[in-house]
Write a protein that holds these residues in place. Structure first.
Motif, PDB file in Angstrom:
ATOM      1  N   HIS A  11       0.753  -1.301   0.102  1.00  0.00           N
ATOM      2  CA  HIS A  11       0.200   0.264  -0.417  1.00  0.00           C
ATOM      3  C   HIS A  11       0.993   1.519   0.116  1.00  0.00           C
ATOM      4  O   HIS A  11       0.478   2.248  -0.718  1.00  0.00           O
ATOM      5  CB  HIS A  11      -0.817  -0.149   0.840  1.00  0.00           C
ATOM      6  N   SER A  12       1.961   1.299   1.125  1.00  0.00           N
ATOM      7  CA  SER A  12       2.718   2.310   0.695  1.00  0.00           C
ATOM      8  C   SER A  12       3.838   2.942  -0.353  1.00  0.00           C
ATOM      9  O   SER A  12       3.228   3.792  -1.018  1.00  0.00           O
ATOM     10  CB  SER A  12       3.863   2.326   1.768  1.00  0.00           C
ATOM     11  N   SER A  13       3.523   2.127  -0.775  1.00  0.00           N
ATOM     12  CA  SER A  13       4.436   2.026  -2.243  1.00  0.00           C
ATOM     13  C   SER A  13       3.567   2.781  -3.083  1.00  0.00           C
ATOM     14  O   SER A  13       3.891   3.373  -4.223  1.00  0.00           O
ATOM     15  CB  SER A  13       4.881   0.362  -3.401  1.00  0.00           C
ATOM     16  N   VAL A  14       2.111   2.164  -3.574  1.00  0.00           N
ATOM     17  CA  VAL A  14       1.545   2.663  -4.311  1.00  0.00           C
ATOM     18  C   VAL A  14       0.787   3.337  -4.185  1.00  0.00           C
ATOM     19  O   VAL A  14       0.857   4.514  -4.695  1.00  0.00           O
ATOM     20  CB  VAL A  14       0.026   1.544  -4.362  1.00  0.00           C
ATOM     21  N   ILE A  15       0.470   4.031  -2.614  1.00  0.00           N
ATOM     22  CA  ILE A  15       0.077   5.404  -2.473  1.00  0.00           C
ATOM     23  C   ILE A  15       2.124   6.806  -2.602  1.00  0.00           C
ATOM     24  O   ILE A  15       1.034   7.370  -3.619  1.00  0.00           O
ATOM     25  CB  ILE A  15       0.450   5.429  -0.646  1.00  0.00           C
ATOM     26  N   PHE A  16       3.241   6.191  -2.557  1.00  0.00           N
ATOM     27  CA  PHE A  16       4.022   7.483  -2.917  1.00  0.00           C
ATOM     28  C   PHE A  16       4.533   7.009  -4.486  1.00  0.00           C
ATOM     29  O   PHE A  16       4.425   7.895  -4.750  1.00  0.00           O
ATOM     30  CB  PHE A  16       5.103   6.808  -1.799  1.00  0.00           C
ATOM     31  N   GLU A  17       3.707   6.290  -5.354  1.00  0.00           N
ATOM     32  CA  GLU A  17       3.889   6.546  -6.461  1.00  0.00           C
ATOM     33  C   GLU A  17       2.992   7.671  -6.856  1.00  0.00           C
ATOM     34  O   GLU A  17       3.809   8.453  -7.653  1.00  0.00           O
ATOM     35  CB  GLU A  17       3.019   5.280  -7.060  1.00  0.00           C
ATOM     36  N   SER A  39       9.362  15.939  -3.842  1.00  0.00           N
ATOM     37  CA  SER A  39      10.245  16.055  -3.362  1.00  0.00           C
ATOM     38  C   SER A  39       9.729  15.859  -1.523  1.00  0.00           C
ATOM     39  O   SER A  39      10.053  15.423   0.024  1.00  0.00           O
ATOM     40  CB  SER A  39      10.785  17.379  -2.850  1.00  0.00           C
ATOM     41  N   THR A  40       7.854  16.712  -1.930  1.00  0.00           N
ATOM     42  CA  THR A  40       7.091  16.642  -0.817  1.00  0.00           C
ATOM     43  C   THR A  40       6.848  15.240  -0.208  1.00  0.00           C
ATOM     44  O   THR A  40       6.980  14.911   1.096  1.00  0.00           O
ATOM     45  CB  THR A  40       6.015  17.567  -1.506  1.00  0.00           C
ATOM     46  N   ALA A  41       6.270  14.028  -1.388  1.00  0.00           N
ATOM     47  CA  ALA A  41       6.307  12.597  -1.479  1.00  0.00           C
ATOM     48  C   ALA A  41       7.605  11.565  -0.785  1.00  0.00           C
ATOM     49  O   ALA A  41       7.696  11.549   0.538  1.00  0.00           O
ATOM     50  CB  ALA A  41       6.168  12.095  -2.227  1.00  0.00           C
ATOM     51  N   ALA A  42       9.297  12.661  -0.923  1.00  0.00           N
ATOM     52  CA  ALA A  42       9.761  12.248  -0.005  1.00  0.00           C
ATOM     53  C   ALA A  42      10.456  12.117   1.104  1.00  0.00           C
ATOM     54  O   ALA A  42      10.617  11.519   1.860  1.00  0.00           O
ATOM     55  CB  ALA A  42      11.128  12.613  -1.160  1.00  0.00           C
ATOM     56  N   TYR A  43       9.682  13.313   1.600  1.00  0.00           N
ATOM     57  CA  TYR A  43       9.437  14.220   2.847  1.00  0.00           C
ATOM     58  C   TYR A  43       8.629  13.097   3.432  1.00  0.00           C
ATOM     59  O   TYR A  43       9.158  12.376   5.015  1.00  0.00           O
ATOM     60  CB  TYR A  43       9.715  14.908   2.978  1.00  0.00           C
ATOM     61  N   ILE A  82      10.535   5.698  -1.250  1.00  0.00           N
ATOM     62  CA  ILE A  82      11.948   6.519  -1.960  1.00  0.00           C
ATOM     63  C   ILE A  82      11.630   6.301  -3.623  1.00  0.00           C
ATOM     64  O   ILE A  82      11.919   6.996  -4.216  1.00  0.00           O
ATOM     65  CB  ILE A  82      13.620   6.503  -1.285  1.00  0.00           C
ATOM     66  N   ALA A  83      12.397   5.146  -4.010  1.00  0.00           N
ATOM     67  CA  ALA A  83      11.878   4.112  -4.803  1.00  0.00           C
ATOM     68  C   ALA A  83      10.298   4.212  -5.824  1.00  0.00           C
ATOM     69  O   ALA A  83      10.447   4.492  -7.124  1.00  0.00           O
ATOM     70  CB  ALA A  83      12.553   2.784  -5.019  1.00  0.00           C
ATOM     71  N   SER A  84      10.084   4.037  -5.200  1.00  0.00           N
ATOM     72  CA  SER A  84       8.251   4.223  -4.979  1.00  0.00           C
ATOM     73  C   SER A  84       7.833   6.188  -5.937  1.00  0.00           C
ATOM     74  O   SER A  84       7.352   6.372  -6.880  1.00  0.00           O
ATOM     75  CB  SER A  84       7.173   3.755  -4.550  1.00  0.00           C
ATOM     76  N   CYS A  85       8.472   6.859  -5.029  1.00  0.00           N
ATOM     77  CA  CYS A  85       8.486   7.836  -5.545  1.00  0.00           C
ATOM     78  C   CYS A  85       9.335   8.704  -6.803  1.00  0.00           C
ATOM     79  O   CYS A  85       8.635   9.099  -7.445  1.00  0.00           O
ATOM     80  CB  CYS A  85       9.281   8.892  -4.359  1.00  0.00           C
ATOM     81  N   SER A  86      10.566   7.602  -7.243  1.00  0.00           N
ATOM     82  CA  SER A  86      11.311   7.996  -8.214  1.00  0.00           C
ATOM     83  C   SER A  86      10.154   7.707  -9.166  1.00  0.00           C
ATOM     84  O   SER A  86      10.227   7.874 -10.231  1.00  0.00           O
ATOM     85  CB  SER A  86      12.371   6.953  -8.422  1.00  0.00           C
ATOM     86  N   LEU A  87       9.825   6.085  -9.347  1.00  0.00           N
ATOM     87  CA  LEU A  87       8.686   5.516  -9.796  1.00  0.00           C
ATOM     88  C   LEU A  87       7.157   6.154 -10.327  1.00  0.00           C
ATOM     89  O   LEU A  87       6.995   6.548 -11.354  1.00  0.00           O
ATOM     90  CB  LEU A  87       7.955   4.384  -9.534  1.00  0.00           C
ATOM     91  N   GLY A  88       7.024   7.328  -9.271  1.00  0.00           N
ATOM     92  CA  GLY A  88       5.759   7.668 -10.223  1.00  0.00           C
ATOM     93  C   GLY A  88       6.095   9.175 -10.568  1.00  0.00           C
ATOM     94  O   GLY A  88       5.343   9.437 -11.621  1.00  0.00           O
ATOM     95  N   ALA A  89       7.200   9.407 -10.692  1.00  0.00           N
ATOM     96  CA  ALA A  89       7.392  10.264 -11.210  1.00  0.00           C
ATOM     97  C   ALA A  89       7.364  10.126 -12.435  1.00  0.00           C
ATOM     98  O   ALA A  89       7.601  10.282 -13.648  1.00  0.00           O
ATOM     99  CB  ALA A  89       8.708  11.669 -10.755  1.00  0.00           C
ATOM    100  N   ALA A  90       8.392   8.493 -13.069  1.00  0.00           N
ATOM    101  CA  ALA A  90       8.846   8.401 -14.229  1.00  0.00           C
ATOM    102  C   ALA A  90       7.581   8.371 -14.625  1.00  0.00           C
ATOM    103  O   ALA A  90       7.386   8.275 -16.351  1.00  0.00           O
ATOM    104  CB  ALA A  90      10.158   7.191 -14.035  1.00  0.00           C
ATOM    105  N   GLN A  91       6.803   7.514 -14.410  1.00  0.00           N
ATOM    106  CA  GLN A  91       5.529   7.437 -14.865  1.00  0.00           C
ATOM    107  C   GLN A  91       4.346   8.395 -15.764  1.00  0.00           C
ATOM    108  O   GLN A  91       4.536   8.459 -16.791  1.00  0.00           O
ATOM    109  CB  GLN A  91       4.186   6.959 -13.445  1.00  0.00           C
ATOM    110  N   GLN A  92       4.713   9.365 -14.708  1.00  0.00           N
ATOM    111  CA  GLN A  92       4.266  11.017 -15.165  1.00  0.00           C
ATOM    112  C   GLN A  92       4.419  11.494 -16.524  1.00  0.00           C
ATOM    113  O   GLN A  92       4.683  12.095 -16.981  1.00  0.00           O
ATOM    114  CB  GLN A  92       4.245  11.637 -13.571  1.00  0.00           C
ATOM    115  N   ALA A  93       6.353  11.474 -15.929  1.00  0.00           N
ATOM    116  CA  ALA A  93       6.579  12.339 -17.585  1.00  0.00           C
ATOM    117  C   ALA A  93       6.508  11.833 -18.524  1.00  0.00           C
ATOM    118  O   ALA A  93       6.608  11.567 -19.308  1.00  0.00           O
ATOM    119  CB  ALA A  93       8.781  11.876 -16.900  1.00  0.00           C
TER     120      ALA A  93
END
Ligand SMILES: Cc1cc2nc3c(=O)[nH]c(=O)nc-3n(C[C@H](O)[C@H](O)[C@H](O)COP(=O)(O)OP(=O)(O)OC[C@H]3O[C@@H](n4cnc5c(N)ncnc54)[C@H](O)[C@@H]3O)c2cc1C
Ligand SMILES: Cc1cc2nc3c(=O)[nH]c(=O)nc-3n(C[C@H](O)[C@H](O)[C@H](O)COP(=O)(O)OP(=O)(O)OC[C@H]3O[C@@H](n4cnc5c(N)ncnc54)[C@H](O)[C@@H]3O)c2cc1C
Ligand SMILES: Cc1cc2nc3c(=O)[nH]c(=O)nc-3n(C[C@H](O)[C@H](O)[C@H](O)COP(=O)(O)OP(=O)(O)OC[C@H]3O[C@@H](n4cnc5c(N)ncnc54)[C@H](O)[C@@H]3O)c2cc1C
Ligand SMILES: Cc1cc2nc3c(=O)[nH]c(=O)nc-3n(C[C@H](O)[C@H](O)[C@H](O)COP(=O)(O)OP(=O)(O)OC[C@H]3O[C@@H](n4cnc5c(N)ncnc54)[C@H](O)[C@@H]3O)c2cc1C
Lengths: 368, 368, 368, 368
Positions: free
Chosen positions: B83-89, B97-101, B227-238
């Motif tokens: 769940h956490s991963s899905v949320i941070f994505e 950066s806000t998500a990372a914090y 953190i990796a999920s944050c990278s993932l979410g940004a990459a998907q969006q990109a």
């Protein structure tokens, strides 16, 4: 899955048993034992003699590896695509090119099993599923490779038979095979729509008329997963062999495994092997469930798996130094065998094409 | 999973809903809506003003994103790492950066929830899980980064309080946070064994004595996934933004999406994003099940995910041409935000170190 | 250079004549004609039969390619390292592995020419420079590869002869060669300092005593440039062949050269080939002028050239589709031949080691 | 060159003085001193304030850096493209984005110097070559980026003036500049042929009518070399800074420079920086000599240089760990500044296009 994992004692990140339930583990063991006993000791020789070991393939057939995901009625093993992937991973460690051929035979069996008439199946499948007879998949022609739908071989019914006119190229198993699943065209009907599928030499049509291209592509979904699984199995084996070598070989008074470059490179290989495993097995599950995105997932898995596993084997070869280049060591053979996985069953450029079409068609608008 | 997939109508290979069951899909939607409404419209401004949006984070806390995988007793959401991963994505697409914090705050809450005494938890957790108060994770020091176990900040009990002596560096949220989870050392006790974990400023020890380094590392397993999920979410969006742009922007009389190079590059990005998603979610499942290899899997997922997603964002930026470089477009911000994911919560070199240790210790001998 | 360039009519960015003056162009033509007539038509056969074509090498010797940068006194061609590089580039297009062997023979001749006594040279060089006799370079041992200075083969003078004790491994030309330049050790004298260089079977020391390791390394500077030049020649040839193929082969109603992916990939190959050419030829000029940084430049040129040219050949093979994998086409042979250039004459990891030492020792402080 | 090299005492493989004669070394020193004293101390501040330091650029003009390869008549420095490359390498270390702007001003001056009438030059060049006035290059429009020849801004003569109609985008220096070299179209004349070049606001045509696109492209040949040189200078600086950091920073009881991964990565960076230097300087020499392949060589140099130097700076940033991400350290600024070099003056995809055209047109047939 939970149960298995919790009871597992091994923590190896690259363990091929990753996420497998007991039943899959069992099949995996069967495949591994077969590969270890019947294939690995001979792979060097088969390569040298450019030999397709029909006898060994027949034995593989006896334990059900000739028609893994065909129904049981005519001798198939009625297993899933995930089983198939797990099996080819193991077989490829035993001999990647032999495993690749077996995967093609599996594809042919499945196409007959899936699309053939009961009559056709009753008559011809049992010999194939058992590997008593071997088969070939005949799509490519000298002038028609990536653009398979442009094939020009025609077939014209004449009484009970078909007169086939044209030439095929690059047919794995040609010469050895007894049955050929051939994509042919109705003369004067251009494009994918004009193609139908024929079992040669028995001259029986497989599947609906003018549906041959779809059948050929349906076969390739599984084919691509299996080829990618072959790349995966060889890459896993290359990593395990490299690790063994690094731990034993000494230079500069240290084992090679003590040099940080080698350690960090291993970790990069692990990322490539592990993601290959995940993407292949995930696509297999989707194919098993006939998910609408399975064609794209199979293409993506083939692209990622065959590219990354090739790089891994190449990097492992480097870790063997001069020994990696010697024919006495299996590593150079895996490298040569894997090189063609980036080309066959649709080049990786065609995989990019398939995936990009999906992306450009189906992409969602997050912020909309 | 089968049910979901079968009913899904969308065939998009990069669909973030990949393999999620209805309950996870629902949480995903909540996170997505939050990111879209509360974060995305402001991310440019926050970046410009180097602002940590405490108010928005508090709102995130209200819907349970401040302590996603903490138990419910003191306000946690009692969800899984998956769940956490899905949320941070999702949150990262809104502002990486806000998500990372927020992910760091989650880590702190979990450490307290997992290792703190009931008394400590009762007194301090509720404000944290709700994000009324924010927290920071304090491991790094000026002279102790990758070699975190060499930290030198000491803490000495004096009556009810601890005298803390030393300096920390690079602390996310420092200044804003009310609570600090600080790794400190008993003077004269060198190495990982001399470290314990302190809640500052309240001067309460978290977890067993001399166990601080283990606590810090346990926290990081989840931290790395997030953190990796944050990278993932940004990459998907990109990727989704790039696809939109390619379809609309015309040059040379064609949309950019008609140029094969762009198409094929998209497919390569898809392989990177999709394997990142698979490896992160798989590691999350293993962490949920306390699999013995979860630490390695988390490290591997962080390595693969943050490297590949950075490359994807970089490649998508290129597809925007000059516009990719403008601050009016979010893509350059994602790129800057993702750059640091390859460094923090353990650099990707440290991830290679962790994984290679596993490989060299646990590798199996296939052919033995 | 100006004159040549201005008069040149060809604008091809990958033209091998790049920056060459008329004299070098002439030598290049001689080498090219030789490679085209005497080597290229046979390279497939030699590969199949694992044959070192002694007769053809002898012919190469007749036109001066056996001792390119040896003095004329005993039959050398007295040309520069730049000539040598230009020549090996061409020979490798004719057959990369044969060219690589010739480069080793050149290295041996040069070591004798440079370090041998007049007596030794008078007696043994003429047969070698003319390629009447072939020679081998013997440094590597089963337990001493990258750490060459740890070699254990000893030689002890006994009357006029040396008793050589130990075993060498991976010796190119072993069996065929008449003369062996062997690095051996004085018993009881460990490390690089204990090594001297012996001409076997004639039992004559080459160069100063205890100086054998320096001689071996001096030989390798040129050896590395020549090996990298072999990679370069094969890569150039691969690109030219691929371009020809792309222009002729049609799929989807277009020549493959019309697909943008192939075009852009070609441009990337061009960058790799062109920078390989520049870095190799530049290092050759520095070696010619005994610049203090020539050892590092040679190592860097070997690293960059052999890695990049391998990638180019691999990429060109892909452009041939299935044909690239067939033994009827030269491309797969270039790939196999180039693979070992990343390993021999010092692995590319050792090149990284050499270069990094230079960097860490000599780096300048711009802002100081 | 020989003389210089022989007398040089430094053997550093990455020495920016590589192959430079005494005169070039002197100019290099002037540029370096300027960059070190006038730029480097302020680059952080300029970045923060998004400030183009007109005063410092004026000083650069005073020492001749405003019109490096313009003739002396109206104040140019009459140096070569090689000089220009060497100078921009140094300036970029001082501040990459300021250097990049200065390179654009140089391009404008050269276009006027090369194609303008005597009258125009007499009247307007002196203020520009001295940097008293600054200039901008105006090709790009909102709807016309990579496909520059599709630009739509029209200009129509009306008495002594031109009525310019349309909008330009992404113009470096816009606002600050006094003169604009603007590519405009004769209404109703589509394509590259309809374009001419105008000096705005003074409304003087530069060069032949309908020749504006050629002028724009001619300017970009040099522009690309200078931009690539800016990337090179920043990458060199990044490597030197990283080396300094690795030697000083300790973790795990060792300096970071003792870890083999870092050493080997440095060697890879060296290959990238060194080949960038060679390919840029070689293209500069060809441009100086008006070689027919200079346009392709400049495109290839821009492609290779800007891609590889970006990778180097990214890799060096990683070596700084968390410090690499801090605005107190210059490394992150170099990274951001270099990102756009892959986009402007023609994206690197357009460079691939230019090079591939050359390859497909001019490739030679070795074996023919
Ligand atoms: C060992 C081996 C075994 C094989 N076994 C079988 C088999 O059993 N049955 C069978 O039917 N076939 C088989 N094949 C054939 C294989 O599937 C084809 O070789 C493959 O599909 C590529 O076709 P091609 O060789 O004609 O290459 P081409 O289609 O000519 O392609 C050449 C290159 O151009 C690229 N290209 C083509 N079209 C485009 C485009 N539109 N855009 C960009 N790039 C493009 C390709 O990706 C490739 O890089 C085998 C091949 C090999 C080498
Ligand atoms: C924006 C940001 C936010 C952060 N937030 C927090 C936070 O909230 N809490 C907290 O405690 N920390 C935080 N950090 C710190 C972060 O975790 C560290 O920066 C990171 O662990 C690296 O440590 P370092 O910066 O000291 O780099 P160093 O450890 O000095 O490393 C420098 C380089 O050397 C490499 N290296 C180090 N050791 C080795 C080795 N043995 N072998 C090979 N290479 C090696 C590293 O990989 C890196 O490339 C943050 C950092 C940043 C930039
Ligand atoms: C076809 C062929 C022809 C050859 N011809 C000759 C010849 O004519 N004469 C001759 O003398 N030799 C010859 N060689 C030998 C060749 O030079 C060696 O194979 C090479 O130097 C590597 O040594 P090795 O094979 O023992 O590998 P090893 O030294 O065992 O290296 C194995 C791996 O470990 C890596 N490694 C080793 N040390 C380190 C370290 N400190 N840090 C990080 N990584 C490390 C290596 O880079 C490599 O990847 C030949 C080899 C081949 C394959
Ligand atoms: C900071 C900055 C400063 C600049 N300074 C100036 C200046 O001073 N003067 C000036 O005139 N311009 C300037 N530019 C503009 C710059 O030259 C353009 O941004 C650039 O040429 C790309 O054009 P575009 O942005 O319209 O991108 P597009 O042309 O829209 O391209 C978008 C993407 O599509 C790709 N693409 C486009 N066509 C194709 C194709 N046929 N095949 C494959 N891919 C394709 C591109 O490579 C790119 O990746 C500047 C830009 C920036 C960001």
């Amino acid at each position: 899955l939970a149960a298995t994992r919790r009871h597992g004692t091994c923590g190896y990140v690259l363990d091929p048993s990753h996420n497998l339930d007991p039943e899959l583990l069992e099949i995996q063991k069967v495949a591994k034992d077969f590969a270890r006993q019947e294939m690995y000791p001979h792979m060097e020789k088969w390569d040298k003699e450019e030999h397709l070991p029909v006898d060994v393939i027949r034995k593989a057939g006896e334990i059900g590896f000739g028609a893994i995901y065909c129904s049981e009625k005519y001798g198939g093993s009625a297993l899933t695509r995930l089983h198939s992937s797990v099996i080819f991973e193991q077989l490829a460690a035993g001999c990647a090119s032999t495993a690749a051929y077996i995967s093609i035979h599996n594809m042919c069996c499945w196409m007959i099993d899936q699309y053939g008439s009961e009559e056709l199946k009753a008559k011809h499948l049992p010999q194939l599923t058992s590997c008593e007879e071997l088969s070939s998949y005949c799509l490519t022609e000298p002038d028609s490779g990536s653009d398979a739908a442009s094939l020009r071989t025609t077939a014209k019914k004449q009484g009970d038979y078909y007169i086939v006119n044209g030439s095929k190229a690059f047919i794995s198993g040609a010469g050895t095979s007894k049955k050929y699943v051939v994509m042919v065209r109705h003369e004067g009907q251009p494009g994918a729509k004009g193609i139908f599928c024929l079992l040669v030499p028995v001259s029986n049509q497989i599947g609906k008329d003018n549906f041959g291209f779809n059948i050929a592509m349906a076969g390739l979904n599984g084919g691509r997963l299996n080829i990618a699984s072959c790349s995966l199995g060889a890459a896993q084996q290359a990593v395990d062999l490299a690790i063994d070598h690094l731990k034993v070989r000494k230079q500069f008074g240290k084992t090679l495994s003590e040099f940080q470059w080698n350690q960090f490179r291993l970790a990069e290989f692990a990322a490539k092997v592990h993601t290959s495993r995940l993407i292949i097995r995930d696509a297999a599950r989707h194919l098993d469930e006939k998910s609408p995105k399975s064609a794209s997932l199979c293409a993506l898995a083939k692209l990622h798996g065959t590219e990354n596993c090739f790089e891994v084997v190449d990097g492992c070869l480097q870790m063997f130094g001069g020994y990696g280049y010697l024919k006495d060591y299996p590593i150079q053979q895996y490298l040569r065998d894997l090189r063609v996985h980036r080309i066959l069953e649709g080049t990786n450029e065609m995989m990019r094409l398939i995936v990009s079409r999906d992306l450009l068609t189906n992409s969602t608008h997050w912020s909309a």
